[in-house]
Structure formats: C-alpha cells, structure tokens
Design an enzyme around this catalytic site. Structure first.
Site, PDB file in Angstrom:
ATOM      1  N   HIS B 280       0.615  -0.882  -0.222  1.00  7.89           N
ATOM      2  CA  HIS B 280       0.015   0.279  -0.303  1.00  7.89           C
ATOM      3  C   HIS B 280       0.989   1.660  -0.019  1.00  7.89           C
ATOM      4  O   HIS B 280       2.327   1.310   1.358  1.00  7.89           O
ATOM      5  CB  HIS B 280      -1.261   0.199   1.107  1.00  7.89           C
ATOM      6  CG  HIS B 280      -0.576  -0.443   2.608  1.00  7.89           C
ATOM      7  ND1 HIS B 280      -0.052   1.056   3.610  1.00  7.89           N
ATOM      8  CD2 HIS B 280      -0.343  -1.146   3.287  1.00  7.89           C
ATOM      9  CE1 HIS B 280       0.553   0.926   4.601  1.00  7.89           C
ATOM     10  NE2 HIS B 280       0.357  -0.481   4.387  1.00  7.89           N
ATOM     11  N   ASP B 292       6.394  -0.104   6.671  1.00  6.57           N
ATOM     12  CA  ASP B 292       5.093   0.469   6.073  1.00  6.57           C
ATOM     13  C   ASP B 292       4.193   1.586   5.563  1.00  6.57           C
ATOM     14  O   ASP B 292       3.647   2.332   6.317  1.00  6.57           O
ATOM     15  CB  ASP B 292       4.617   0.567   7.944  1.00  6.57           C
ATOM     16  CG  ASP B 292       2.640   0.196   7.568  1.00  6.57           C
ATOM     17  OD1 ASP B 292       2.404  -0.665   6.930  1.00  6.57           O
ATOM     18  OD2 ASP B 292       2.252   0.361   9.126  1.00  6.57           O
ATOM     19  N   GLU B 326      -4.739   2.230   2.567  1.00 12.27           N
ATOM     20  CA  GLU B 326      -4.745   0.631   3.710  1.00 12.27           C
ATOM     21  C   GLU B 326      -5.311   1.264   4.673  1.00 12.27           C
ATOM     22  O   GLU B 326      -5.806   0.629   5.864  1.00 12.27           O
ATOM     23  CB  GLU B 326      -4.023  -0.112   3.250  1.00 12.27           C
ATOM     24  CG  GLU B 326      -3.514  -1.470   4.353  1.00 12.27           C
ATOM     25  CD  GLU B 326      -3.389  -1.717   5.237  1.00 12.27           C
ATOM     26  OE1 GLU B 326      -3.505  -2.777   5.711  1.00 12.27           O
ATOM     27  OE2 GLU B 326      -2.552  -0.054   6.545  1.00 12.27           O
ATOM     28  N   GLU B 327      -4.274   2.730   4.836  1.00  9.47           N
ATOM     29  CA  GLU B 327      -4.980   2.170   6.784  1.00  9.47           C
ATOM     30  C   GLU B 327      -5.518   3.098   7.323  1.00  9.47           C
ATOM     31  O   GLU B 327      -5.777   3.043   8.534  1.00  9.47           O
ATOM     32  CB  GLU B 327      -3.025   3.214   7.298  1.00  9.47           C
ATOM     33  CG  GLU B 327      -1.700   3.200   6.558  1.00  9.47           C
ATOM     34  CD  GLU B 327      -1.326   2.050   7.052  1.00  9.47           C
ATOM     35  OE1 GLU B 327      -1.931   1.743   9.163  1.00  9.47           O
ATOM     36  OE2 GLU B 327       0.135   1.752   7.653  1.00  9.47           O
ATOM     37  N   ASP B 353       3.557  -6.515   3.104  1.00 15.05           N
ATOM     38  CA  ASP B 353       2.868  -5.332   4.407  1.00 15.05           C
ATOM     39  C   ASP B 353       3.613  -5.587   5.095  1.00 15.05           C
ATOM     40  O   ASP B 353       3.075  -5.412   6.655  1.00 15.05           O
ATOM     41  CB  ASP B 353       1.607  -5.348   3.920  1.00 15.05           C
ATOM     42  CG  ASP B 353       1.000  -3.941   5.398  1.00 15.05           C
ATOM     43  OD1 ASP B 353       1.548  -3.185   5.026  1.00 15.05           O
ATOM     44  OD2 ASP B 353       0.169  -3.407   4.799  1.00 15.05           O
ATOM     45  N   HIS B 422       3.756   2.504  12.567  1.00 17.69           N
ATOM     46  CA  HIS B 422       2.991   4.085  12.701  1.00 17.69           C
ATOM     47  C   HIS B 422       3.649   5.350  14.010  1.00 17.69           C
ATOM     48  O   HIS B 422       3.191   5.672  14.121  1.00 17.69           O
ATOM     49  CB  HIS B 422       2.103   3.484  13.140  1.00 17.69           C
ATOM     50  CG  HIS B 422       1.255   2.224  12.697  1.00 17.69           C
ATOM     51  ND1 HIS B 422      -0.082   2.369  13.744  1.00 17.69           N
ATOM     52  CD2 HIS B 422       1.080   2.118  11.514  1.00 17.69           C
ATOM     53  CE1 HIS B 422      -0.438   1.614  12.528  1.00 17.69           C
ATOM     54  NE2 HIS B 422      -0.009   0.778  11.304  1.00 17.69           N
TER      55      HIS B 422
END
Lengths: 455, 455
Positions: B280, B292, B326-327, B353, B422
């Site tokens: 993503h 990520d 995606e998130e 991912d 994140h």
C-alpha cells in the site's frame, strides 16, 4: 473400542514426545524463546556491558572490567565452577592522536575518516604526507613494483555486494587489510591505506588486524571510510596526482595478563562430557563491540541461564566460555584448548561470533556430527534456526576444532553485520532486544539437544 | 561404459532442471538476489520515495506525489499497461497543534509524547484537562462504569513481549486503540489515551486508526509513548489522583480523489491469467512510512524490474499494484477488487506489508494453493524464505481473498517491525539495503513460480 483408542493415543503421544524427538525439542525451543523474550535479560545484560564498560581491546582496563563483569553475572545466576583462567595477551594501543587528510582540487585540506589498523605501527610524529596510488589487485601492485617507492598505496577493491552472504564478500576483500602493509613495503611504499570492509557507503572507518613479517620494514596501515574511498578514487580518475596525509601514534606495548572466564551447568548423567558454548570478550576499540562480540558472550551466558530458569538439567555438562583476545591474537582460544584438551572430554564446541541478529541455523564442521544434527532440523523450526548446514565453528574454538572436537557456529542473519563490524557504529542501539533474545534461545536449544542426545 | 555414464548423467541433470523443479527455481532465486543486491535499486528507490516525498497520508499532497512517483518508475522500467485508476479516499488531517502534558508530583507541568490516533476528532481549542483512570481490560472499564464520567481513560495493557511473533502480540492489544474511544464514551469519559503499540520502551507515540460509531459521542483519542505510559502508571500507583492534558486539532475533511497505480509483465502463454503483487502506497503521517509500507510497494516494483532485467518472461501476467488507503479506509483494495474481479481471472495475489526486513517465507490462505506451493519449499532455501505456511495475505488483497482468490503474504522477519510501526521512527535509516534487496528477490521468485507453474 474407546479404551483401545485411548491406549493407542497415549502410545502415539509417548512416541512423539520420547527423547530424541525433534518436535519435543521444538516445544522446548518455544519455552526458551518465550522466556528469553519475556525477561529480556540478553539485551539488558549486553546494554550494561556496552554502556558501563564499552569496547574491550585486549589488555585494556575495559577488557579487565569485562572479565569481572561476566564472572559476576555467572556467579549471580548460580552457575557451577565459575572461574577465570589467566592468559597473557598482546597490548596494542591506538594512541590519542589520529588524523587523516587530503588536498582537494582547489588545494584545500579536507579531513579523512581514518582509523589505524589493529597492530599497525604509528607514523612519525608529524605524520606521513605522500602521493597515493590506487590498486585493486595484487597483480596491479606487482606491476607498479618499485614505482610506489615513497608513496602511499591505496587498496580500493570493494567487497562484492552482490554475494548473498556478506561474510563471503569479506573473505574475498580482507586480504587487502591483513597483508597490505607487508606487500607495499616490499616495494618501498611508506604506508598502506585500505578501503573499509563494508558494502555500505558511509563515514565510518572500519579497523581490524593487519600483519607484518620480520623480514620486511613495518609501515603504518590505516582504513578510511567507504565514502572517503569513493572520493579519493574519483579525484584520482581525473588523472592528477593526489597527496594525502595520515598521522597516528599507535604502538604495541608489552603483553599483559588477562583471562578467559567460564561457568557451567554440570551434566546429570555424563558430567565429564563437555559442550563448550561461547564468544569472545575482547573487541576492537571503536564503538561498543556490541555485535562483535558482546552479543556472542551474552548469548552463551543467557543460554545457560535460560536452561537453569526452566529447570532443564542437561545430561552432559554445558560450559560457557568467554574467550579473550580473538581479534588480535587468539591467545584465549589457544590457551583454553591447551589447558582443557585432551584432559577433558569435549564432545562439541559452539561459537556465537556473527552478531546479535536473528538465528537462522548452525554450521557444523564435522561430517558425523552434521549427519546426526540434521536429523533435528525440525526442532529449530519455530525459532527459525532450522538451516543446519556444513560449515565452520568460530575462530575462538578453532584450536579445539583442529584437535578434532566437532565444532558448530551459530549462524545468524548477517546482512547488517558488516555495516557495523569493527567500526564506531557497532553500538548497542544497533541491537534489537528481540533478535538478541532469539539468539540466546537458539544457542540454548542446540547445546541442550547435544547434551541430551550426545554427538 | 563411460558413454552410458555420460548419457545417464545428462538425463539426471535434465530431470533435475526440468520445469517445476524446486532446485532450478532456487538457482533462479540466487540470480534474482545477486542482481537485487548488486544493483541496489530497491533501497535507492525507497530512499528516494522516503526523502523526496516523505509520509503519504491518504488524500495528502504527498500521497498524490507518490502516485506520480511510482507510475513514473514503472514507465521508466518499461512495464506494460502502466496506469492509475481513480479512488475516492478519506481525508483525515492531524492539524498543526498537537500537545500533551501531565503534572508531576511537585505540580510541575511535564510534556507527554503524544499523537492523535488516525480518525480522531480534535479536542476543544484550549484542549482537554482531566483526571485519568488507568485500565488494562474491558472488564475493568465495565466495572468502573460511569465513575469515569468527565475523566480520561488510559488504556495501558502492554503488548505481550514474550510472544515469538510480535504481530500476535499486536493483535491482542490493538483493540484498545481501535475501539477505546467508543467504549469510554459509553460511560461519559471525555477522551481515550492509549499506550503505544510496541514492545519497546521508547519516546515515540505510535498512531494508527481508531473508530467511532454514530450512536455514541465521538471523543478524542491519542497514543502516548511507552515510556510515558510507564511514567503515568507509576504516578498512579502512588494512589494520588493525576491530571493530564491533551490538545490537538485533527479533523476529517471531505473525501479526495486519489488512485491505485499499476503496471505489468504480460504473460507469454496465458496473458489473461493475473498474479497481483503489491503493497500500500499510503502511510501514516509520522516518519517516512519506510517499512509500512513503502517497502512493500518497492518490493513489488523491483520484483517486476528484476524479472525483466534477467529476461525471465513469465507465462502468466504479473501485475504490480500500489494500493491506496490501506491505513484508514481500504478504499484502494476494495476498488481494485470491484473493478477487476471477476472481470479478469486472478490466479493469486501476494502482498508485502510487513516491512523491508529479511524474507522468511510465505503465508498462503488457500488450502490447495498451499499444498502446491509447499512442494516448492526448496526453491526458497538460498533466499532463506523457505517457511511456506498456512496464513493470510494482506489487508489490501483481502477483498480479493474474500472473493476466492488464493492470497499470499510475504512473511519477513518482523522482530523489529513494531519498534517503528506508525511512529516517527519509521524512517529510511531503519531499513537495511541488503534486507530490502532480499525481500524484492523473494517476492519476484514466488510470483515467477506461480506464473510458470499455475496454481
């Protein structure tokens, strides 16, 4: 009918979990790694070693502190027969004054990221300033011959980054570092300058041992960072002559007494049969010596502690040994083998000296041992350490290997190893808590399997 | 006699290297990884994405630039059918003003390392200041009931560091982040504060999506660093009441048009049969979104480039897809499945991912696909990606999975993943050049095997 089924089930389970069953050992591996991850002792201990003591060059005050540190840890954890054994080690010191420089296109003086190689003689006090000549092969040096007289030879053959195993690339390039000083002095060059042994482009000079022979004059030898090597090479490609300078006050002092450190879990059935596990306590003087080889020493201590913590009493004796002086002498490994073999029966030796990374498997030096251990491949599945391959042990246990002891190396994921190796970047913040914990568990499991099953 | 031996040898070699032979594919894997390591395109491209664009929150200017960036790369490398497909995505913004604080024992105001959770409403302009109550379980919250009215509920259940797979620990703790805001508002609390989702103790707040339901008031929700969580918990243990403050101006704006990006190597024999590989393109707004999931996108582009570079023409079409959003929405994955399935025949989808770490194997969602692919275990030996297991694909391909497409996830070594996930620490310097190169090669090899062998 139901009773028969139950009996059959019990029989099946008993076969599945009988001694020698890889799946039983895999479940022990899971217990080991969960305890190791949960208690986080490996990383905490390594961080303590790295930050409270730092690098541990043979013969230094820090190496002496590390001997006391690891002995105290082994006593604290209740290992048996904890003691040190004296070893005389070489004492090379870098000295405080270390600098390198070059003159760029405009004539301005620019600094080089430089480090004297381990064992190098120092330069004259005012340093050496001379024209440099770049070579990538021994043949090229031979061809230049005595035209390098009075100059500095710059070895700039890169590690081959395309090789899947960086250790192989290191093996193909490190001859420049280890015998560059000898070869250039044959032709009258005044110093050797070596591109750092890493595939990464960065600003860290990576040290490491260099050698001399008595018949040839000893000239200073130093490493420069890969970025600096690229810069010098680019300047030389312009065709102009290039002058660089280097100055350092390294020297070799008289030998010093140091020690190997050891402690044991004594075998319950064959206490006289020994499995050695260990790493080397000394390091180079840059960074923390975190991956090389603080990690390996802590793996060995933590492997014993984990077995003890889980009440896994080995049938044979597992001995953790912190070898001193791997980097520039192998005195610890040699002294251990001379003192303990063949006086004691060593059935295996396992070294961890490839860093605190994720375990991937083991290299086994001995054909029969390999045949036996490959049968336990599935025991290492959950730990991801199930690549059991033919291969070497480590340098510290090589004196045991050459005496016929089956030796193993804990193979970890070395893709990042040479990013840090022998440089100021080999610090504790480059170590993952979880990866360290895994390495200790994998070493514990292999030692335990050999202790239970023999070799 | 000798001739017979030679014929037998040739026959044996031909059997060993016939199509479908895992050892032949292993040697292709070696070529792929050597090219990948040697050319270092994966890392270079990811560094470019991370440093020239940065994080790529859905609907942001940076996400739009990343769409153009990856499309340009695919065109540059000569992929077929390179294009974008528009997708409407949510547009949540953090806002500039973000702060948290607490009052220590002496009454002094101290800062908290805080980050609004993705999707959170903002606080009033002057912030929220209230007493906090610590809970670790939903039962504990239920028991407190309406006594939390007017207070801030602090969720402080740690990820279980003893679990061998950190993703499992994440799965057991992330409910605090995803539905904490809903549950506390039921009882009249004014905000939710969540311990960051990582096993490490550090100063980075880790964001991630939080949810609301229409029937319950929306209260602000934020993460604090694990170190801050430990500090607050220690202060609460003293038994005194503790007041904290938080202030941020996050909000959800109207949807924005964005896009999925795709390009192909067209199959030579069954061009109509598609294997999707991808990651993503969007990320959270902290750090670079390097692991990520910049890494996964680059793995997919580089996998195609490597096959092309080596002249390995797939029999079936391999399509690299950069999924958007995606998130915080899954709009890209959903739009792709709706537009392309069942219109086109998808024989497999593979997502990367889990970061730019060393590949360890693949998780396969589908039983029959697993049975077939496990027969190719040895093909992945040299790459160290030979743990072929039952498991999921990725979130982006889940709409394909639920439509019956066999899906795979590239399983990498995730021990360090949640250190960065994140957070502001998910930056390019946490990525190893060599590990990135390995991931691309492993993805290329699996896609190629499926393209040649079918599923």
């Amino acid at each position: 009918m139901r009773q028969i089924f139950v009996i059959a089930l019990v029989a099946a389970i008993s076969v599945l979990t009988s001694a020698g069953d890889p799946l039983m050992y895999d479940s022990i591996g899971v217990r080991l790694v969960r305890t190791s991850l949960g208690q986080n002792v490996s990383y905490t201990m390594l961080a303590d070693l790295c930050t409270s003591i730092g690098p541990r060059l043979s013969g230094s005050a820090e190496a002496a502190k590390a001997v006391e540190f690891t002995k105290a840890k082994m006593l604290q954890f209740g290992f048996a027969n904890v003691h040190t054994e004296p070893v005389m080690v070489p004492r090379w010191v870098r000295g405080k004054d270390e600098a390198g420089w070059y003159f760029d296109g405009s004539g301005a003086r620019r600094p080089l990221h430089i480090a004297a190689l381990g064992g190098s003689v120092g330069t004259p006090k005012r340093g050496i300033t001379a024209e440099i000549v770049e070579v990538k092969t021994w043949d090229a040096l031979k061809e230049l011959g005595t035209t390098v007289k009075g100059k500095i030879v710059f070895f700039n053959r890169s590690m081959d980054r395309s090789l899947p195993t960086p250790g192989q690339a290191y093996g193909q390039a490190v001859d420049q570092r280890s015998r560059g000083a000898i070869e250039v002095a044959r032709y009258g060059a005044v110093a050797a300058l070596v591109r750092s042994m890493t595939t990464r482009l960065d600003d860290f000079p990576h040290t490491g041992s260099t050698h001399y022979v008595d018949s040839i004059p000893k000239v200073p030898a130093a490493a420069i960072s890969t970025n600096d090597a690229e810069t010098l090479s680019a300047l030389l490609r312009s065709g102009k002559s290039l002058t660089i300078g280097m100055r350092f006050s390294s020297e070799t002092l008289p030998d010093v007494e140091s020690a190997n450190v050891m402690g044991e879990l004594v075998g319950t059935m064959h206490p006289e049969e020994i499995i050695v596990i260990g790493g080397h306590l000394d390091s180079w003087d840059k960074g923390h010596g975190a991956h090389d080889d603080g990690a390996g020493c802590i793996h060995a201590i933590e492997a014993l502690r984990l077995l003890k913590e889980l009440g896994l009493q080995p049938k044979r004796t597992i001995r953790a040994v912190m070898f001193i002086n791997e980097e520039n002498g192998l005195r610890g490994g040699t002294a251990y083998a001379e003192a303990h073999h063949p006086r004691e029966k060593h059935i295996a030796a396992i070294e961890s000296d490839a860093g605190g990374f994720m375990p991937r498997g083991f290299g086994v030096s001995d054909s029969a041992a390999y045949q036996k251990l490959v049968g336990f491949t599935k025991a290492f599945w959950t730990l991801g350490a199930d690549h059991i391959v033919r291969g070497g042990g480590g340098v510290d246990i090589s004196p045991l290997t050459s005496r016929g002891v089956p030796s193993l190396g804990l193979n970890v994921d070395t893709q990042r190893y040479f990013d840090y190796h022998h440089s100021g970047d080999d610090t504790i913040d480059k170590v993952s808590e979880r990866e360290m914990a895994y390495g200790s568990a994998a070493l514990a499991l292999m030692a335990y399997i050999i202790a239970q099953e023999g070799l």
